[in-house]
Scaffold this active site. Structure first.
Site, PDB file in Angstrom:
ATOM      1  N   SER A  80      11.666   6.661 -34.556  1.00 58.06           N
ATOM      2  CA  SER A  80      12.443   6.438 -33.348  1.00 58.06           C
ATOM      3  C   SER A  80      12.048   7.454 -32.268  1.00 58.06           C
ATOM      4  O   SER A  80      10.868   7.562 -31.942  1.00 58.06           O
ATOM      5  CB  SER A  80      13.934   6.503 -33.696  1.00 58.06           C
ATOM      6  OG  SER A  80      14.713   5.926 -32.703  1.00 58.06           O
TER       7      SER A  80
ATOM      8  N   ASP B   1      13.223  -5.008 -33.433  1.00 58.93           N
ATOM      9  CA  ASP B   1      13.861  -3.694 -33.418  1.00 58.93           C
ATOM     10  C   ASP B   1      14.799  -3.620 -32.212  1.00 58.93           C
ATOM     11  O   ASP B   1      14.382  -3.864 -31.079  1.00 58.93           O
ATOM     12  CB  ASP B   1      12.790  -2.602 -33.323  1.00 58.93           C
ATOM     13  CG  ASP B   1      13.340  -1.209 -33.569  1.00 58.93           C
ATOM     14  OD1 ASP B   1      14.378  -0.858 -32.971  1.00 58.93           O
ATOM     15  OD2 ASP B   1      12.713  -0.461 -34.338  1.00 58.93           O
TER      16      ASP B   1
ATOM     17  N   HIS C  77      15.918  -1.308 -37.228  1.00 58.67           N
ATOM     18  CA  HIS C  77      15.281  -0.199 -36.520  1.00 58.67           C
ATOM     19  C   HIS C  77      14.347   0.544 -37.462  1.00 58.67           C
ATOM     20  O   HIS C  77      14.792   1.093 -38.479  1.00 58.67           O
ATOM     21  CB  HIS C  77      16.370   0.722 -35.982  1.00 58.67           C
ATOM     22  CG  HIS C  77      15.862   1.831 -35.117  1.00 58.67           C
ATOM     23  ND1 HIS C  77      14.792   1.695 -34.262  1.00 58.67           N
ATOM     24  CD2 HIS C  77      16.285   3.115 -34.975  1.00 58.67           C
ATOM     25  CE1 HIS C  77      14.593   2.837 -33.619  1.00 58.67           C
ATOM     26  NE2 HIS C  77      15.482   3.716 -34.050  1.00 58.67           N
TER      27      HIS C  77
END
Length: 515
Positions: free
Chosen positions: A229, A456, A484
Site C-alpha cells: 500500500s 483494489d 487490497h
C-alpha cells in the site's frame, strides 16, 4: 473518512504480506552515506554528523512479546541539520530460525502512512511469513518517524477524536460546511500544539533516508524490503534516493507518485466504487443481503438511501455514540479492503438498517484504530501529517471542493461527495508541503516487482501499471481479483511468482497475470 490517501492494509487484512530478499549477507561492509543522492551538504561537519548515525551500534533487548527483539535507532530530526536534534526509531525483529545460512535482514512496512511496522512484525510477519523465509532472514519492522513508537504525532484526545469522526462530511448547507471546516482546523491546530516540533520532518523522503541508516546499522549492504500500500511509495522513494543500495524490492498495492493530491483522491474514490460494486454483486446473490436481491443498481441505490437516512437521523448503538452518515460510510469502506469482511458487513448493515448501529460502528472503529477505552492509536494523526507534507493540498477551500464534487460523484455515485469533502483536510495544515508530484524512475536499481490487484479499492490497479512503467527496472505482476494488495491473499499464482523471485532470484515476467 477524514484522511484521504489512507493507503493502508486494514485490520481485517493485516496478514497480507510481501517479502523481499537480497543476495547480500550481513556484515561490516554496510555502505556509508558518502555516495548517496540524498546526502546532506558537503560541509565536513554535516557529513561527520550524519556518519555518526550510520556508525551507531544497535543494542537489542527482549520485547516481552514471544521471541521478538526490540531496539532503537537514532536518526537526525532534520537531515539539513544532522548535528542538531534527533529522533529515536522503534525497531523490532524476529531472528532467522534456521536451518540454512542467514541471508540478512528483511524490512517490512504495512502501509498507511501511519501503520506500525513494529506491530505488523510482532502480530503477523514475524510468525506468519513463509517458514523458509523466516528460517533464513531476520524480519524487521521499523516504525517510521511520527508513527506509533517513533516520536509519534499526536493531535486530539480520545473524546475530541470521537467528535471529529462524527462530523458530517457531506454538508448540506452553510452551517454544516462551516462545522466541517472548523473540524479540520481544530484537528490541524491540535497537531501543531502537541507535535509542532516533528511535523515539518515526517515526510516520506525523510522516512526513506531513515531506512538507509537502519539498513547500515543492521549490517546489510543492500536494503531488502517489502512495501504494501503506502509502503510502495516509501519503497519507491528509497529506490529513487539510493538506487545503488536497493536490493530486491516488491511493491504490493502500488501508488502512482506522479499524481496530484486531487487526482489521487479522485482515483481512490473510483477504486472504492469498483469495490462496492463487487460487494453488491456478491451480496444480491445471498439470501441475507440487506440491500435486496433484485440487482446491483438497486442494491447500491438502497445503500445510498441508507446513508441519507442516517445523515438525517443517526442510529443508536450500545454506547453513547450514535451512528451517523460519516461513521456509517467509514464502516462500509473498511470492509472494502478485504472481501473476507463482506459477510461481516452484510450483518452490520442488516442490524443498522434495523435500528442498531453497533456492528457498523465497530467496523469504523477498526478503521480509526479506536480502542475499547475510547483512546485512539496515532494512525490518523500520522496519516494526515505525512500526506499533508508529501503533497500540496487537494483543494484551496470549500468553493474548490464544490467545483470538484461532480467529478468525484462521477467516479463514485456512492462515495463521491463524502470523499471529495474529506479531501479538504490538508487545506488548513500548519506546515507547508515539501513534496511535489513527480515520476520515479530509480535509474540504476535492480528489478523491482510492482503488484497490482484489478479491483483494489484503496490503490487502484492503474496506479500499479503507472508505477511499473515509470520505474526503469519495474516489472508488473497483475492479480485479477478483489481486495487490497495481493501477496499472501490466496492466489497460488501470485505467491508462487513472488516466492520464486524472493527465494531464487527469478523475477516474474513483466506483465504476468494471475487470478
Amino acid at each position: 473518512m477524514d484522511s484521504r490517501r489512507l493507503l493502508r492494509i486494514s485490520a481485517t487484512a493485516l496478514a497480507v504480506g510481501g517479502l523481499v530478499l537480497s543476495g547480500c549477507t550481513s556484515g561490516s561492509g554496510a555502505a556509508a552515506p558518502s555516495s548517496s543522492r540524498s546526502a546532506v551538504s558537503g560541509e565536513p561537519a554535516a557529513q561527520a554528523a550524519l556518519a555518526r548515525y550510520y556508525a551507531q551500534k544497535v543494542s537489542w533487548r527482549d520485547c516481552g512479546v514471544a521471541d521478538f527483539q526490540c531496539a532503537t535507532v537514532r536518526v537526525p530530526l532534520d537531515y539539513a541539520k544532522p548535528g542538531a536534534d534527533e529522533v529515536e526509531l522503534a525497531v523490532s525483529r524476529s531472528r532467522a530460525t534456521g536451518p540454512g545460512k542467514r541471508l540478512g535482514s528483511l524490512l517490512v512496512n504495512p502501509g498507511g502512512p501511519g501503520g506500525s511496522a513494529v506491530g505488523y512484525v510482532q502480530g503477523f510477519a514475524g510468525i506468519g511469513y513463509p517458514a523458509p523465509v523466516r528460517a533464513r532472514y531476520d524480519i524487521v519492522g521499523v516504525d517510521p518517524r511520527g508513527v506509533a513508537r517513533s516520536a509519534p504525532v499526536e493531535c486530539l484526545t480520545g473524546p475530541e477524536m470521537d467528535a471529529y469522526t462524527q462530523v458530517d462530511v457531506t454538508p448540506d448547507d452553510a452551517a454544516e460546511r462551516t462545522a466541517l471546516e472548523s473540524s479540520f482546523k481544530q484537528f490541524a491546530a491540535g497537531c501543531e500544539k502537541r507535535s509542532g516540533k516533528v511535523l515539518p520532518h515526517v515526510s516520506t523522503v525523510a522516512a526513506a533516508r531513515d531506512m538507509d541508516i537502519v539498513r547500515a546499522v543492521l549490517g546489510d549492504e543492500k536494503l531488502t524490503y517489502v512495501g504494501a500500500s503506502y509502503g510502495t511509495f516509501l519503497g519507491a522513494t528509497y529506490a529513487e534516493l539510493f538506487p545503488e543500495r536497493a536490493g530486491r524490492l516488491v511493491l504490493d498495492g502500488a501508488m502512482d507518485p506522479s499524481l496530484s493530491a486531487e487526482q489521487l483522491n479522485r482515483d481512490q474514490t473510483a477504486g472504492f466504487e469498483t469495490a462496492v460494486n463487487a460487494f453488491a454483486a456478491d451480496c444480491v446473490k445471498k439470501t441475507d443481503c440487506p440491500l435486496g436481491t433484485e440487482s446491483v443498481p438497486a442494491a447500491l441505490a438502497h445503500l445510498k438511501r441508507f446513508f441519507r437516512e442516517v445523515d438525517a437521523k443517526p442510529v443508536p448503538t450500545d454506547g453513547s455514540r450514535k451512528l451517523g452518515e460519516s461513521l456509517a460510510t467509514t464502516g462500509v469502506i473498511t470492509a472494502m479492503y478485504d472481501e473476507a469482511a463482506w459477510p461481516q458487513l452484510r450483518e452490520a448493515l442488516t442490524r443498522a438498517m434495523g435500528g442498531e448501529g453497533s456492528a457498523l460502528l465497530a467496523l469504523a472503529d477498526t478503521y480509526y484504530e479506536r480502542e475499547a477505552d475510547g483512546s485512539y492509536a496515532n494512525l490518523m494523526f500520522a496519516n494526515a501529517a505525512v500526506n499533508c507534507l508529501d503533497l500540496p493540498p487537494a483543494f484551496t477551500g470549500p468553493a474548490a471542493v464544490e467545483r470538484a464534487v461532480p467529478s468525484f460523484e462521477k467516479a463514485s455515485p456512492v462515495f463521491g461527495r463524502n470523499l471529495a469533502w474529506a479531501a479538504l483536510n490538508c487545506t488548513y495544515w500548519p506546515t507547508p508541503a515539501t513534496g511535489r508530484p513527480h515520476r520515479i524512475t530509480a535509474e540504476g536499481a535492480p528489478p523491482i516487482v510492482v503488484v497490482g490487484t484489478t479491483r483494489d479499492p484503496a490503490t487502484p490497479y492503474k496506479w500499479a501499471r503507472a508505477l511499473a512503467e515509470q520505474l526503469s527496472s519495474g516489472l508488473l505482476l497483475t492479480y485479477d481479483g478483489d481486495g487490497h494488495t495481493a501477496y499472501g491473499r490466496g492466489s497460488d499464482c501470485v505467491d508462487t511468482a513472488i516466492n520464486a523471485y524472493l527465494l531464487e532470484g527469478i523475477a516474474p515476467k513483466d506483465g504476468k497475470r494471475c487470478s
